[in-house]
Design a protein around this motif. Structure first.
Motif, PDB file in Angstrom:
ATOM      1  N   GLU A   1      -8.408  88.412   2.470  1.00  0.00           N
ATOM      2  CA  GLU A   1      -8.268  88.829   1.079  1.00  0.00           C
ATOM      3  C   GLU A   1      -8.422  87.637   0.132  1.00  0.00           C
ATOM      4  OE1 GLU A   1      -4.590  90.918   0.775  1.00  0.00           O
ATOM      5  OE2 GLU A   1      -5.289  92.664   1.900  1.00  0.00           O
ATOM      6  N   ILE A   2      -7.899  86.475   0.547  1.00  0.00           N
ATOM      7  CA  ILE A   2      -8.076  85.260  -0.254  1.00  0.00           C
ATOM      8  C   ILE A   2      -9.554  84.918  -0.356  1.00  0.00           C
ATOM      9  CG2 ILE A   2      -7.695  82.752  -0.251  1.00  0.00           C
ATOM     10  CD1 ILE A   2      -4.900  83.327   0.917  1.00  0.00           C
ATOM     11  N   LEU A   3     -10.279  85.021   0.766  1.00  0.00           N
ATOM     12  CA  LEU A   3     -11.702  84.695   0.784  1.00  0.00           C
ATOM     13  C   LEU A   3     -12.489  85.576  -0.180  1.00  0.00           C
ATOM     14  CD1 LEU A   3     -14.150  83.233   2.005  1.00  0.00           C
ATOM     15  CD2 LEU A   3     -14.157  84.962   3.811  1.00  0.00           C
ATOM     16  N   LYS A   4     -12.202  86.869  -0.179  1.00  0.00           N
ATOM     17  CA  LYS A   4     -12.915  87.770  -1.083  1.00  0.00           C
ATOM     18  C   LYS A   4     -12.635  87.408  -2.540  1.00  0.00           C
ATOM     19  CE  LYS A   4     -13.328  91.759   2.002  1.00  0.00           C
ATOM     20  NZ  LYS A   4     -13.008  91.062   3.249  1.00  0.00           N
ATOM     21  N   GLU A   5     -11.398  87.032  -2.839  1.00  0.00           N
ATOM     22  CA  GLU A   5     -11.064  86.643  -4.206  1.00  0.00           C
ATOM     23  C   GLU A   5     -11.743  85.323  -4.575  1.00  0.00           C
ATOM     24  OE1 GLU A   5      -7.077  86.461  -7.065  1.00  0.00           O
ATOM     25  OE2 GLU A   5      -6.913  87.071  -4.964  1.00  0.00           O
ATOM     26  N   LEU A   6     -11.813  84.401  -3.630  1.00  0.00           N
ATOM     27  CA  LEU A   6     -12.493  83.126  -3.884  1.00  0.00           C
ATOM     28  C   LEU A   6     -13.979  83.342  -4.151  1.00  0.00           C
ATOM     29  CD1 LEU A   6     -10.862  80.757  -1.221  1.00  0.00           C
ATOM     30  CD2 LEU A   6     -10.444  80.814  -3.685  1.00  0.00           C
ATOM     31  N   ASN A   7     -14.590  84.268  -3.424  1.00  0.00           N
ATOM     32  CA  ASN A   7     -15.997  84.587  -3.666  1.00  0.00           C
ATOM     33  C   ASN A   7     -16.209  85.092  -5.086  1.00  0.00           C
ATOM     34  OD1 ASN A   7     -17.895  84.055  -1.573  1.00  0.00           O
ATOM     35  ND2 ASN A   7     -16.859  85.536  -0.277  1.00  0.00           N
ATOM     36  N   ASP A   8     -15.300  85.965  -5.529  1.00  0.00           N
ATOM     37  CA  ASP A   8     -15.420  86.501  -6.894  1.00  0.00           C
ATOM     38  C   ASP A   8     -15.263  85.391  -7.930  1.00  0.00           C
ATOM     39  OD1 ASP A   8     -15.795  89.042  -5.917  1.00  0.00           O
ATOM     40  OD2 ASP A   8     -13.701  89.639  -6.113  1.00  0.00           O
ATOM     41  N   ILE A   9     -14.287  84.499  -7.723  1.00  0.00           N
ATOM     42  CA  ILE A   9     -14.059  83.412  -8.676  1.00  0.00           C
ATOM     43  C   ILE A   9     -15.232  82.449  -8.664  1.00  0.00           C
ATOM     44  CG2 ILE A   9     -12.576  81.434  -9.227  1.00  0.00           C
ATOM     45  CD1 ILE A   9     -10.206  83.050  -8.169  1.00  0.00           C
ATOM     46  N   TYR A  10     -15.786  82.185  -7.477  1.00  0.00           N
ATOM     47  CA  TYR A  10     -16.939  81.285  -7.395  1.00  0.00           C
ATOM     48  C   TYR A  10     -18.095  81.815  -8.240  1.00  0.00           C
ATOM     49  CZ  TYR A  10     -21.104  78.975  -5.619  1.00  0.00           C
ATOM     50  OH  TYR A  10     -22.294  78.298  -5.539  1.00  0.00           O
ATOM     51  N   ARG A  11     -18.351  83.121  -8.152  1.00  0.00           N
ATOM     52  CA  ARG A  11     -19.446  83.688  -8.943  1.00  0.00           C
ATOM     53  C   ARG A  11     -19.175  83.561 -10.437  1.00  0.00           C
ATOM     54  NH1 ARG A  11     -19.505  87.873  -5.229  1.00  0.00           N
ATOM     55  NH2 ARG A  11     -18.719  89.381  -6.735  1.00  0.00           N
ATOM     56  N   LYS A  12     -17.920  83.739 -10.838  1.00  0.00           N
ATOM     57  CA  LYS A  12     -17.581  83.601 -12.254  1.00  0.00           C
ATOM     58  C   LYS A  12     -17.820  82.171 -12.731  1.00  0.00           C
ATOM     59  CE  LYS A  12     -14.042  87.251 -12.375  1.00  0.00           C
ATOM     60  NZ  LYS A  12     -12.598  87.529 -12.589  1.00  0.00           N
ATOM     61  N   ILE A  13     -17.427  81.205 -11.916  1.00  0.00           N
ATOM     62  CA  ILE A  13     -17.644  79.800 -12.278  1.00  0.00           C
ATOM     63  C   ILE A  13     -19.135  79.498 -12.311  1.00  0.00           C
ATOM     64  CG2 ILE A  13     -17.270  77.408 -11.571  1.00  0.00           C
ATOM     65  CD1 ILE A  13     -14.622  78.333 -10.309  1.00  0.00           C
ATOM     66  N   MET A  14     -19.857  79.994 -11.297  1.00  0.00           N
ATOM     67  CA  MET A  14     -21.285  79.715 -11.188  1.00  0.00           C
ATOM     68  C   MET A  14     -22.057  80.293 -12.368  1.00  0.00           C
ATOM     69  SD  MET A  14     -23.908  80.952  -8.245  1.00  0.00           S
ATOM     70  CE  MET A  14     -23.867  82.585  -8.976  1.00  0.00           C
ATOM     71  N   ILE A  15     -21.616  81.438 -12.851  1.00  0.00           N
ATOM     72  CA  ILE A  15     -22.285  82.042 -14.008  1.00  0.00           C
ATOM     73  C   ILE A  15     -22.223  81.115 -15.217  1.00  0.00           C
ATOM     74  CG2 ILE A  15     -22.033  83.895 -15.726  1.00  0.00           C
ATOM     75  CD1 ILE A  15     -21.335  85.771 -13.394  1.00  0.00           C
ATOM     76  N   ILE A  16     -21.136  80.341 -15.302  1.00  0.00           N
ATOM     77  CA  ILE A  16     -20.966  79.428 -16.430  1.00  0.00           C
ATOM     78  C   ILE A  16     -21.644  78.088 -16.165  1.00  0.00           C
ATOM     79  CG2 ILE A  16     -19.259  78.170 -17.825  1.00  0.00           C
ATOM     80  CD1 ILE A  16     -17.289  80.481 -17.185  1.00  0.00           C
ATOM     81  N   THR A  17     -21.477  77.560 -14.970  1.00  0.00           N
ATOM     82  CA  THR A  17     -21.914  76.185 -14.696  1.00  0.00           C
ATOM     83  C   THR A  17     -23.228  76.090 -13.945  1.00  0.00           C
ATOM     84  OG1 THR A  17     -20.796  76.049 -12.537  1.00  0.00           O
ATOM     85  CG2 THR A  17     -19.476  75.544 -14.496  1.00  0.00           C
ATOM     86  N   GLY A  18     -23.650  77.178 -13.286  1.00  0.00           N
ATOM     87  CA  GLY A  18     -24.772  77.093 -12.364  1.00  0.00           C
ATOM     88  C   GLY A  18     -24.287  76.639 -11.003  1.00  0.00           C
ATOM     89  N   SER A  19     -25.162  76.718 -10.007  1.00  0.00           N
ATOM     90  CA  SER A  19     -24.759  76.374  -8.653  1.00  0.00           C
ATOM     91  C   SER A  19     -24.703  74.871  -8.418  1.00  0.00           C
ATOM     92  CB  SER A  19     -25.716  77.012  -7.632  1.00  0.00           C
ATOM     93  OG  SER A  19     -27.038  76.572  -7.860  1.00  0.00           O
ATOM     94  N   ALA A  20     -25.334  74.075  -9.293  1.00  0.00           N
ATOM     95  CA  ALA A  20     -25.307  72.615  -9.169  1.00  0.00           C
ATOM     96  C   ALA A  20     -24.930  72.012 -10.516  1.00  0.00           C
ATOM     97  CB  ALA A  20     -26.662  72.093  -8.706  1.00  0.00           C
ATOM     98  N   PRO A  21     -23.669  72.113 -10.904  1.00  0.00           N
ATOM     99  CA  PRO A  21     -23.260  71.683 -12.244  1.00  0.00           C
ATOM    100  C   PRO A  21     -23.217  70.162 -12.383  1.00  0.00           C
ATOM    101  CG  PRO A  21     -21.352  72.377 -10.980  1.00  0.00           C
ATOM    102  CD  PRO A  21     -22.561  72.698 -10.151  1.00  0.00           C
ATOM    103  N   ASP A  22     -23.239  69.714 -13.619  1.00  0.00           N
ATOM    104  CA  ASP A  22     -23.100  68.305 -13.951  1.00  0.00           C
ATOM    105  C   ASP A  22     -21.607  67.968 -13.935  1.00  0.00           C
ATOM    106  OD1 ASP A  22     -22.999  65.774 -15.000  1.00  0.00           O
ATOM    107  OD2 ASP A  22     -24.213  66.229 -16.770  1.00  0.00           O
ATOM    108  N   ALA A  23     -21.218  67.082 -13.030  1.00  0.00           N
ATOM    109  CA  ALA A  23     -19.800  66.766 -12.875  1.00  0.00           C
ATOM    110  C   ALA A  23     -19.212  66.089 -14.122  1.00  0.00           C
ATOM    111  CB  ALA A  23     -19.603  65.872 -11.654  1.00  0.00           C
ATOM    112  N   MET A  24     -20.083  65.500 -14.952  1.00  0.00           N
ATOM    113  CA  MET A  24     -19.601  64.787 -16.137  1.00  0.00           C
ATOM    114  C   MET A  24     -19.563  65.656 -17.385  1.00  0.00           C
ATOM    115  SD  MET A  24     -19.046  62.007 -14.640  1.00  0.00           S
ATOM    116  CE  MET A  24     -18.526  61.043 -16.052  1.00  0.00           C
ATOM    117  N   ARG A  25     -19.987  66.889 -17.262  1.00  0.00           N
ATOM    118  CA  ARG A  25     -20.045  67.766 -18.427  1.00  0.00           C
ATOM    119  C   ARG A  25     -18.792  68.629 -18.517  1.00  0.00           C
ATOM    120  NH1 ARG A  25     -24.700  72.424 -19.404  1.00  0.00           N
ATOM    121  NH2 ARG A  25     -23.718  73.443 -21.202  1.00  0.00           N
ATOM    122  N   ASP A  26     -18.326  68.874 -19.734  1.00  0.00           N
ATOM    123  CA  ASP A  26     -17.179  69.742 -19.953  1.00  0.00           C
ATOM    124  C   ASP A  26     -17.686  71.158 -20.224  1.00  0.00           C
ATOM    125  OD1 ASP A  26     -14.843  70.975 -20.519  1.00  0.00           O
ATOM    126  OD2 ASP A  26     -14.388  69.831 -22.346  1.00  0.00           O
TER     127      ASP A  26
END
Length: 974
Positions: free
Chosen positions: A411-436
């Motif tokens: 159940e944790i894994l499924k929730e992590l997958n959902d959160i990952y997609r939400k983050i990725m939608i904002i940052t992309g799959s290879a975000p700039d670590a120095m960007r806010d």
């Protein structure tokens, strides 16, 4: 101003891309591929098979929400005759089915049946069934359950009903010419079974419960695959188990005593029934103490191991009791695979667990064979009462105490997958670590939740340390996730830099679940005894016995022929024997060996020496005159490659060739044909389909693309959410994969690779150039990934739409259990023709078999090819391979009749059949290896080096034609 420029640029790109997406060509300009099966559905809607209902609610949440609801104690029998059928007219009542008196209900592999159920008060009920597994294609039997029109939680979606299998009696005890045991085939047994509705993953030991409200309710059973016949369906309470002490008190009250009978010895490999075809007898080479044992022979003397490790798998043995009384059970067992954890088994006697302690019995890890008398913590053996007659002992894989913890991680894994997609939608799959990215402001609750999930995972980690008695590989995966999650949850600014670790850790966590779910256990024999102090043999060899055995094995390795898989039968005429080479693998060779011995030799009296070789050994061996008569499992490019060197024969010389050719699609024969001669027969066929994540598409409000124009309109919406479309690209791991993408567009556009006699490559003509532009523009205009891992991106949802060979289905089933039920596949996007129809042409690939020119036994070799490509042999090979390796080895046979019976679920088979009808063969000509190489070069020049599309394609087509010309001159062709 900047926004206006961006809008203009986007518009220009869209206009340019649509400009190179031609509507199609006329039917006269694009000849259709003739087929021997049903006509194509030229107006197929990719969304027509979309029936999946996304259920987020879990059984744990259901129980928590209904913890105050009374668990019912009454039993309510459902009247099967009152069923209401929907979606099919094949659901029906049958009389006296398999000896069961009265009415039984047959339910088809499609549609649903509903029942009206009246209960006196709100309550939680388990569901019990008497059933017989039906068989359409032999795939798993899956059903959805609805209560009052709603699926209450996801665990009742795709609930599985087990089949029963046994060793084929005619093959029991059979040996090859060298005296080695031959693995018997597994055949299905039609027999009544009783079971409760349970979760398929094994996370909940007790039966699943449903809630019924006071008054009338509707219970609906929806078919997802395969038919099943119900003898009874009842709503009951959850069965409760008594403790061993309470059961023994009842035994003493009844005066039960030790029977005092002679020990009963049962070879474990002779199990009466199995839940899966992979549970076939095995061979233990490690010690001479395994029974039976014979020096220098390969005997089937154990069962289980890694084949018997998935939750809900079971093995059953029959024991014939001559004297009633109390007995204890001893197993010679070995759990030497899953270090640091126990293998758990539920133990049934006559399909009932006799007492609580048998609900989950633990077998500890040890590298050596052990004699385990089933006993309590005080070392006193557990007693079981048997009356006179035949009784059934069943051991079923269960997760035991780990189930709750594994379910939490799932159940944790499924929730992590959902959160990952939400983050990725904002940052992309290879975000700039120095960007806010302002994640703390945009999704504050999700960032905070990461830390909470890290803490929950830490609790599970500590539990596993206590359970296993220390840290290990299992702990390492959990610990890494805990550290990263807590760090990300505490500081949103750390998230972009940690996102790549987050993604890889999600994959590692999914693999962790697969690993800890595995409960392997190997058995040598069972012994049933009934005396105070029974004597047992040593489970292991003595030191000197083991040393002698190891020396024998060592010196035998110098004389054993490891390339030869069995030998030609001693009963055949040696002058009639042929030599067959197979390059794919030992498992495939052993399965083929058994089929040869059981089928080909008895039918033809032709012996076969089967040898396992590398594919590259064939050409030098043929030139040297020491090659085989027949080569199988060879690539599509090999037959013509050998033919122009006069190394294989034209199969059309045989009078019955035309009849044999009808087994395959005409287009599947194209790569095997040159100058009107046919040099091989196809064994397998592969082609791309469109995989889709239905949950992600629904979240984005997108439909499955039916055409390339539909796809073009979807890609910007995917990319707006930092997602993409996956299109096959040639890489070092998948050489030539990009060619399938180009050929798909070329064939749908009415184009061809060569001219009519194959003397010139014509991919630089108008149709070829249009297709090449369309293909490369997906990468230059839309930035589709040029190198991507289909499995990784699809399971995370980064590529919720992806074209891939349909064999990817097998990989996803095995390697991505966390998205089970959330994905499917359908036909690839098509090109709209002028008459409004949609062309979905796709290139074929696969393996082939042929006869070597040097063979002096061509007639016998032809008999072998006919047998090998026949329906029965191909079907038998496919089912045997799946029984050996599981669903990951599902066989892609080219034989059309055999394909109909390969165990695909009904809806998936319809998709495969429809897409197959659009398959087109890729011709092979002298120098055709230059095609794959230079199409990739042209692609890279345009996409990477920003070269001109027309110029690049023309330049590399010229090089291709130069090589084709050189080869035609070399081999004396016009």
């Amino acid at each position: 101003m900047k926004k206006s420029i961006a809008v203009i640029l986007t518009t220009v790109i869209l206009v340019n891309l649509f400009a190179i997406l031609p509507a199609g060509v006329s039917a006269e300009e694009a000849p259709k591929t003739p087929v021997t099966t049903n006509s194509r559905n030229e107006n197929f809607d990719a969304n027509s098979g979309e029936t999946l209902e996304i259920i987020k609610n879990t059984y744990s949440q259901f129980l928590k929400a209904n913890e105050s609801v009374v668990r019912a104690k009454d039993k309510i029998e459902i009247d099967l005759t009152s069923f209401i059928s929907e979606g099919t007219d094949k659901n029906k009542l049958v009389d006296n089915f398999l000896g069961r008196p009265g009415k039984s209900l047959y339910t088809d592999e499609t549609g649903s049946v509903s029942f009206k159920v009246t209960v006196p008060a709100d309550g939680l009920y388990a569901i019990n069934f008497d059933y017989v597994a039906g068989n359409s294609r032999g795939s798993s039997i899956e059903r959805d359950f609805k209560v009052n029109g709603v699926i209450p939680y996801k665990e009742v979606q795709g609930a599985i009903f087990r089949r029963l299998y046994e060793d084929k009696k005619e093959e029991a005890g059979k040996k090859d010419a060298a005296g080695n045991d031959i693995k018997p085939s597994q055949v299905e047994v039609q027999k009544w079974q009783n079971t409760y509705l349970k979760d398929a993953q094994g996370y909940f030991a007790d039966p699943l419960l449903i809630k019924l409200n006071a008054g009338e309710n509707t219970l609906t059973i929806v078919s997802r695959s395969e038919p099943i016949t119900f003898g009874s369906i009842s709503l009951t309470s959850t069965p409760t188990l008594k403790s061993y002490a309470d059961v023994m008190a009842e035994y003493n009250q009844k005066g039960y005593k030790l029977a005092g009978a002679d020990p009963i010895f049962i070879q474990a490999e002779s199990a009466a029934l199995k839940s899966d075809t992979v549970l076939y007898p095995l061979t233990d080479f490690t010690t001479p103490s395994t029974k039976p044992y014979e020096s220098g022979k390969t005997l089937l003397n154990t069962i289980g191991g890694q084949k018997w490790q998935a939750p809900r798998q079971f093995l059953t043995w029959n024991v014939d009791i001559k004297k009633a009384g109390l007995y204890n059970i001893t197993l010679k067992e070995r759990q030497n695979i899953a270090r640091g954890v126990t293998a758990n088994r539920a133990i049934y006697i006559d399909n009932e667990i006799p007492y609580k302690e048998f609900d989950c019995y633990k077998f500890d890890f040890d590298t050596k064979w052990q004699l385990e008398t089933l006993k309590a913590e005080d070392e006193k053996p557990y007693m079981v009462y048997f009356d006179v007659g035949v009784h059934e002992i069943k051991l079923e894989v269960v997760l035991g105490q780990m189930s709750e913890q594994i379910n939490k991680v799932d159940e944790i894994l499924k929730e992590l997958n959902d959160i990952y997609r939400k983050i990725m939608i904002i940052t992309g799959s290879a975000p700039d670590a120095m960007r806010d990215y302002k994640l703390g402001q945009l999704i504050p609750e999700d960032i905070k939740r990461l830390g909470t999930l890290g803490e929950e995972l830490d609790v599970v980690r500590n539990w596993f340390i206590d359970y296993t008695g220390g840290k290990g590989t299992n702990d390492a995966t959990l610990n890494t996730n805990v550290v990263v999650l807590k760090r990300m949850g505490a500081d949103a600014n750390r998230v972009p830099g940690d996102l790549p670790f987050f993604k890889s850790n999600i994959g590692a966590l999914a693999n962790w679940i697969i690993q800890v779910n595995q409960q392997p256990l190997e058995l040598d024999y069972l012994e049933i005894t009934s005396t105070e102090n029974p004597k047992h043999e040593r489970p292991t060899a003595t030191f000197f016995e083991q040393i002698a055995y190891d020396f024998t094995q060592f010196f035998g390795s110098f004389s054993n022929d490891y390339g030869s898989v069995g030998a030609a039968s001693n009963e055949t005429d040696k002058n009639n024997n042929i030599k067959v080479w197979i390059p794919t693998g030992r498992d495939q060779a052993q399965v083929l060996r058994k089929l040869i011995d059981n089928s080909f030799i008895p039918q033809t009296n032709i012996g076969v020496k089967l040898e396992l070789v590398t594919a590259g050994a064939l050409l030098p061996a043929t030139v040297a005159g020491i090659g085989p008569d027949v080569a199988i499992n060879m690539g599509d490019g090999e037959p013509v490659n050998y033919a122009i060197r006069n190394a294989v024969i034209d199969l059309k010389q045989f009078p019955d060739f035309a009849e044999v050719e009808k087994r395959f699609l005409p287009d599947r024969m194209i790569p095997l044909t040159f100058n009107d001669a046919v040099y091989a027969l196809p064994e397998t066929q592969s082609y791309n389909v469109l995989f889709y994540r239905q949950d992600v598409l629904k979240e984005l409000g997108l439909k499955i693309p039916n055409t390339w124009e539909d796809l073009v309109s979807i890609i910007p919406q995917l990319q707006k959410n930092n997602m993409t479309f996956g299109m096959p690209v040639s890489t070092t791991k998948a050489p030539g994969a990009g060619n399938t993408s180009f050929f798909t567009l070329l064939f749908q556009n009415g184009g061809d690779i060569y001219n009519k006699n194959g003397s010139e490559c014509i991919i630089d003509n108008t149709q070829g150039l249009d297709s090449f532009k369309k293909w490369t523009n997906f990468y230059t205009n839309y930035g589709l990934p040029q190198d991507y891992d289909f499995l990784a991106r699809f399971r995370t949802g980064e590529a919720p739409l992806a074209m891939n060979d349909f064999g990817g289905f097998n990989s996803l089933v095995v390697s991505a259990p966390e998205i089970r039920g959330l994905w499917n596949f359908t036909l690839i996007p098509g090109t709209v023709q002028k008459d409004g129809t949609i062309d979905r042409s796709v290139p074929f690939g696969g393996l082939t078999c042929f006869i070597v020119k040097n063979s002096t036994k061509q007639a016998q070799s032809w008999e072998f090819l006919k047998w090998w490509t026949s329906k029965d042999t191909q079907l038998g090979f496919g089912k045997e391979m799946e029984s050996v390796l599981g669903a990951s080895a599902r066989y892609a046979t080219a034989n059309l009749e055999a394909l109909k019976e390969i165990p695909w679920a009904g809806d998936l088979y319809k998709i495969l059949e429809e897409q197959m009808k659009w398959g087109k063969g890729v011709p092979q000509v002298p120098g055709s290896y230059f095609i794959a190489r230079h199409i990739d070069n042209a692609f890279r020049k345009v996409v990477i080096s920003k070269g001109d599309q027309k110029e690049s394609l023309s330049d590399y087509t010229y090089l291709i034609n130069q090589e084709i010309l050189a080869k035609r001159i070399e081999f004396g062709l016009d």
